[in-house]
Design an enzyme around this catalytic site. Structure first.
Site, short mmCIF file in Angstrom:
data_model
loop_
_atom_site.label_atom_id
_atom_site.label_comp_id
_atom_site.label_asym_id
_atom_site.label_seq_id
_atom_site.Cartn_x
_atom_site.Cartn_y
_atom_site.Cartn_z
N ASP A 1 -34.22 8.72 -43.99
CA ASP A 1 -35.09 8.05 -44.96
C ASP A 1 -34.35 6.93 -45.69
O ASP A 1 -34.71 6.55 -46.79
CB ASP A 1 -35.69 9.05 -45.96
CG ASP A 1 -34.61 9.81 -46.70
OD1 ASP A 1 -33.41 9.64 -46.35
OD2 ASP A 1 -34.95 10.56 -47.63
N HIS B 1 -21.63 -12.55 -29.14
CA HIS B 1 -22.16 -11.88 -30.34
C HIS B 1 -21.30 -10.66 -30.69
O HIS B 1 -21.83 -9.60 -31.03
CB HIS B 1 -23.63 -11.47 -30.13
CG HIS B 1 -24.55 -12.64 -30.12
ND1 HIS B 1 -25.87 -12.56 -29.75
CD2 HIS B 1 -24.35 -13.94 -30.44
CE1 HIS B 1 -26.44 -13.75 -29.83
NE2 HIS B 1 -25.52 -14.62 -30.25
N ASP C 1 -17.25 -16.56 -37.07
CA ASP C 1 -18.59 -17.17 -37.17
C ASP C 1 -19.29 -16.42 -38.30
O ASP C 1 -19.69 -15.26 -38.14
CB ASP C 1 -19.33 -17.00 -35.84
CG ASP C 1 -20.69 -17.68 -35.84
OD1 ASP C 1 -21.18 -18.07 -36.91
OD2 ASP C 1 -21.28 -17.80 -34.74
N ASP D 1 -24.22 -21.49 -41.49
CA ASP D 1 -23.86 -20.92 -40.18
C ASP D 1 -22.66 -21.73 -39.67
O ASP D 1 -22.83 -22.83 -39.14
CB ASP D 1 -25.07 -21.03 -39.24
CG ASP D 1 -24.77 -20.46 -37.86
OD1 ASP D 1 -23.69 -19.88 -37.66
OD2 ASP D 1 -25.65 -20.60 -36.98
N HIS E 1 -23.69 -21.14 -23.65
CA HIS E 1 -24.80 -21.25 -24.62
C HIS E 1 -25.12 -22.71 -24.88
O HIS E 1 -24.39 -23.62 -24.44
CB HIS E 1 -24.48 -20.50 -25.92
CG HIS E 1 -23.24 -20.96 -26.63
ND1 HIS E 1 -23.21 -22.06 -27.46
CD2 HIS E 1 -21.98 -20.45 -26.66
CE1 HIS E 1 -22.00 -22.19 -27.96
NE2 HIS E 1 -21.21 -21.24 -27.49
N HIS F 1 -28.91 -25.25 -32.78
CA HIS F 1 -30.26 -24.77 -33.08
C HIS F 1 -30.65 -25.29 -34.45
O HIS F 1 -29.78 -25.67 -35.25
CB HIS F 1 -30.29 -23.23 -33.04
CG HIS F 1 -29.21 -22.58 -33.86
ND1 HIS F 1 -29.33 -22.39 -35.22
CD2 HIS F 1 -27.97 -22.13 -33.54
CE1 HIS F 1 -28.22 -21.83 -35.68
NE2 HIS F 1 -27.37 -21.66 -34.68
N HIS G 1 -31.62 -19.12 -36.84
CA HIS G 1 -32.16 -19.84 -35.68
C HIS G 1 -33.57 -20.22 -36.10
O HIS G 1 -34.53 -19.47 -35.89
CB HIS G 1 -32.17 -18.96 -34.43
CG HIS G 1 -30.78 -18.63 -33.95
ND1 HIS G 1 -30.52 -17.83 -32.88
CD2 HIS G 1 -29.56 -19.04 -34.39
CE1 HIS G 1 -29.22 -17.75 -32.68
NE2 HIS G 1 -28.61 -18.46 -33.59
N GLU H 1 -22.42 -26.72 -32.16
CA GLU H 1 -21.47 -25.61 -31.97
C GLU H 1 -21.06 -25.39 -30.52
O GLU H 1 -21.33 -24.34 -29.94
CB GLU H 1 -22.07 -24.32 -32.54
CG GLU H 1 -23.50 -23.99 -32.09
CD GLU H 1 -23.96 -22.65 -32.65
OE1 GLU H 1 -23.23 -21.67 -32.46
OE2 GLU H 1 -25.04 -22.58 -33.26
N TYR I 1 -15.01 -20.35 -23.51
CA TYR I 1 -14.70 -18.92 -23.52
C TYR I 1 -14.13 -18.57 -22.15
O TYR I 1 -14.87 -18.58 -21.16
CB TYR I 1 -15.96 -18.10 -23.80
CG TYR I 1 -16.75 -18.66 -24.99
CD1 TYR I 1 -16.46 -18.25 -26.29
CD2 TYR I 1 -17.74 -19.62 -24.80
CE1 TYR I 1 -17.15 -18.79 -27.37
CE2 TYR I 1 -18.43 -20.17 -25.87
CZ TYR I 1 -18.13 -19.74 -27.15
OH TYR I 1 -18.81 -20.28 -28.21
N ARG J 1 -14.92 -21.60 -30.57
CA ARG J 1 -16.17 -22.28 -30.94
C ARG J 1 -15.92 -22.98 -32.26
O ARG J 1 -15.19 -22.47 -33.12
CB ARG J 1 -17.32 -21.27 -31.06
CG ARG J 1 -18.63 -21.90 -31.48
CD ARG J 1 -19.85 -20.99 -31.23
NE ARG J 1 -19.84 -19.76 -31.98
CZ ARG J 1 -19.56 -18.56 -31.50
NH1 ARG J 1 -19.23 -18.42 -30.24
NH2 ARG J 1 -19.59 -17.48 -32.28
N GLU K 1 -18.33 -24.80 -35.19
CA GLU K 1 -19.74 -24.95 -35.54
C GLU K 1 -19.91 -25.52 -36.94
O GLU K 1 -19.35 -24.99 -37.91
CB GLU K 1 -20.42 -23.57 -35.49
CG GLU K 1 -21.86 -23.59 -35.98
CD GLU K 1 -22.57 -22.25 -35.82
OE1 GLU K 1 -21.89 -21.19 -35.87
OE2 GLU K 1 -23.80 -22.25 -35.66
N1 GLY Z 1 -24.16 -17.31 -35.85
C1 GLY Z 1 -25.21 -17.46 -34.94
C2 GLY Z 1 -25.14 -18.73 -34.25
O1 GLY Z 1 -24.16 -19.43 -34.36
O2 GLY Z 1 -26.09 -19.14 -33.63
MN MN Z 2 -25.31 -21.20 -34.94
MN MN Z 3 -22.81 -19.27 -35.95
#
Ligand code: GLY
Ligand code: MN
Ligand code: MN
Length: 439
Positions: free
Chosen positions: A36, A241, A258, A270, A349, A353, A360, A383, A387, A411, A413
Site C-alpha cells: 500500500d 539506460h 546523465d 536533461d 540512439h 528530443h 522527452h 546528445e 558506446y 555522451r 548532452e
Molecule cells: N536522460 C534521458 C535522455 O537523455 O533522453
Molecule cells: Mn536527453
Molecule cells: Mn539525458
C-alpha cells in the site's frame, strides 16, 4: 488566484483551437510502488499545462460551445477531513473555483452522472484513449449511449480525437515564463554536474555521486529528478539506460553522468557529461571524447530557426561517423555508412528530443513527409554519443574492434533553446572541453 504561469491564457488558446469540440483532460492518479505504498505523485503534463492544479484524480472539461462562464469545468476530489489527515490538503470543490480560475467545479464522484449533460452539443470528443483507464470507461460508456440515440435525436459527438493536434503543438512552443523555468532547471542541473565532477575520485561508488547530485537538486528547491539518474562508470556507460548506479569507480575509467532536476512545476533539465575518474583521459578515451564533442558542437550550431531536429541529428551524425572512420573503427564513405546504418553498433540512439514538461517532450518531429521546422521558443537536447562494447555485433564488412577501445561509453548532452539569433545553450554552466574535464 494561483496563475503564475499564464494558465488562463493557455486555456483560452486551447478553447479556441477546439472549435466546437469538447475536451476531457484527466489528471494523473497515484501509482502503487508496492503493497500500500505509492510513488511520489507526478501530475499529468497535459493536465498541468492547462490547469496548474497538482492533485490526483481530477478531470478537466473544456467546452468551447457553451456560454462564457461555463467553458472550464473541473471535477476534483472533494474535501474530506478523514482522508486529508492521511494524504494531505485538498483544495476541494469551492477551493478550485476560488483559486484556480475554474468556471464550475464538482466532486469527481459526480463525473459519471454529469458528463453526458456537459457533452451535449459538442461536435466531437477530444480524449486520449489508453492512458486513463478509470476515466476512459466513463467516457466510452457515455459516448456509446449518445451514439445509440443519435439515429433518433441527431445529437451526438461523432468523432473521438486525440488531444495531440490541439494541445501538443501548443506545448512544443514554449512561452517566456516556461523558458525561464527550464533555464532555471538547467542551471541547477548543470551546477550539480559541476559539483559531482569535483567530488569524484577512484574508489567511490556510483551511488555516492548519485546521492550528491540528487541532494543538490532538493537543496535548490527542485521536486527531485527529472528521470532516473544515470551514474555509469566504465563499461556501464555503454548501457544507455543504466540506472543500477551501484559499482565502484575505477582508476582509468570514464564516468558518464546523465542527470537533471525537475522543478516543483515540472520543468526539467536533461544533461549528460562524461569525464575521466582520475582526472586524465587515456589516448583512446580522449580520441573518442573529441569526436563526440565535435559532433555535439556541430549539432548545436545547426539549431537554427527554419532548420529541423532532423538536420541537427544528421549534422552531428556526420561528424561522429567521419571521426570513427578516421580512427579505423568504421570503414567506408560517411554517406554510405549512414545510409546503411553501419554505425549503429557504436551509436544507437538519435541525437536529441524536445524538452519541456516531459523530459522527452510532446510535439511532432515530422508533419507527414516534412520534418518539423525549428522555431524560436522550441527547446531540444543535443546528445550524441559513442558506446564501444561487445553488446551488439559488428555489422558485416565493418572492422572488428580491438579490446583497447572497449568499455568506453561517452555522451555529451545539452539543452538548447531555438532563438531568432541562433542557439542558446541553457545548460552551458556544465563544462565540457577536454581541458575542463581533466581539471
Ligand atoms: N536522460 C534521458 C535522455 O537523455 O533522453
Ligand atoms: Mn536527453
Ligand atoms: Mn539525458
Amino acid at each position: 488566484m494561483i496563475d503564475s504561469h499564464g494558465f488562463k491564457q493557455r486555456r483560452e488558446d486551447f478553447l479556441t483551437r477546439l472549435e466546437g469540440k469538447a475536451a476531457i483532460i484527466p489528471a494523473a492518479s497515484m501509482v502503487t510502488h508496492h503493497a500500500d505504498c505509492e510513488y511520489p505523485f507526478r501530475q499529468d503534463s497535459d493536465f498541468w499545462y492547462l490547469t496548474g492544479f497538482d492533485e490526483p484524480d481530477a478531470v478537466a472539461l473544456f467546452l468551447p460551445f457553451r456560454p462564457e462562464g461555463e467553458r472550464y469545468v473541473l471535477f476534483v476530489l472533494p474535501k474530506k477531513e478523514t482522508e486529508e489527515i492521511w494524504n494531505g490538503f485538498r483544495w476541494g470543490v469551492q477551493g478550485v473555483v476560488d483559486q484556480f480560475g475554474v468556471d464550475i467545479a464538482h466532486s469527481i464522484y459526480e463525473l459519471p452522472n454529469l458528463l453526458s449533460e456537459y457533452l451535449q452539443g459538442s461536435e466531437g470528443i477530444v480524449f486520449r484513449i489508453g492512458k486513463h483507464p478509470k476515466v476512459e470507461s466513463i467516457v466510452l460508456k457515455i459516448w456509446n449511449e449518445q451514439l445509440d440515440k443519435y439515429q433518433r435525436n441527431g445529437n451526438a459527438a461523432l468523432d473521438l480525437i486525440a488531444p495531440c493536434k490541439f494541445l501538443h503543438s501548443m506545448r512544443l512552443l514554449k512561452g517566456d515564463d516556461e523558458i525561464d523555468r527550464i533555464r532555471q532547471a538547467c542551471q541547477i542541473s548543470a551546477e550539480a554536474h559541476e559539483l559531482a565532477r569535483d567530488a569524484v575520485c577512484p574508489g567511490m561508488n556510483e551511488r555516492q555521486i548519485q546521492g550528491l547530485i540528487e541532494q543538490y537538486f532538493l537543496e535548490k528547491g527542485a521536486r527531485g529528478t527529472a528521470y532516473n539518474s544515470i551514474v555509469a562508470g566504465g563499461d556501464n556507460a555503454c548501457v544507455l539506460h543504466y540506472t543500477a548506479n551501484n559499482d565502484l569507480l575505477h582508476d582509468g575509467d570514464l564516468l558518464l553522468i546523465d542527470a537533471g532536476c525537475s522543478l516543483v512545476d515540472y520543468y526539467n533539465g536533461d544533461i549528460t557529461r562524461t569525464f575521466p575518474i582520475n582526472g586524465k583521459f587515456t589516448g583512446e578515451q580522449k580520441a573518442l571524447y573529441e569526436i563526440v564533442l565535435a559532433a555535439q558542437e556541430a549539432g548545436i550550431s545547426s539549431v537554427k530557426s527554419g532548420l529541423s531536429a532532423e538536420v541537427v541529428h544528421l549534422t552531428s551524425l556526420k561528424v561522429l561517423v567521419e571521426g570513427l572512420v578516421q580512427l579505423g573503427l568504421l570503414k567506408g564513405t560517411v554517406d554510405s555508412l549512414i545510409e546503411q546504418d553501419s554505425y549503429r553498433h557504436l551509436y544507437m540512439h538519435r541525437t536529441g528530443h524536445w524538452l519541456g514538461l516531459d523530459v522527452h517532450d510532446v510535439g511532432a518531429y515530422r508533419l507527414g513527409e516534412y520534418p518539423m521546422e525549428l522555431q524560436p521558443g522550441m527547446i531540444l537536447t543535443v546528445e550524441p554519443g559513442i558506446y564501444v562494447s561487445d553488446r551488439l555485433p559488428v555489422p558485416e564488412g565493418q572492422p572488428e574492434i580491438s579490446d583497447r577501445w572497449k568499455g568506453i561509453g561517452i555522451r555529451i548532452e545539452d539543452d538548447v533553446l531555438v532563438c531568432a539569433k541562433g542557439p542558446e545553450v541553457m545548460s552551458s554552466f556544465a563544462m565540457k572541453s577536454v581541458n575542463e574535464m581533466e581539471s
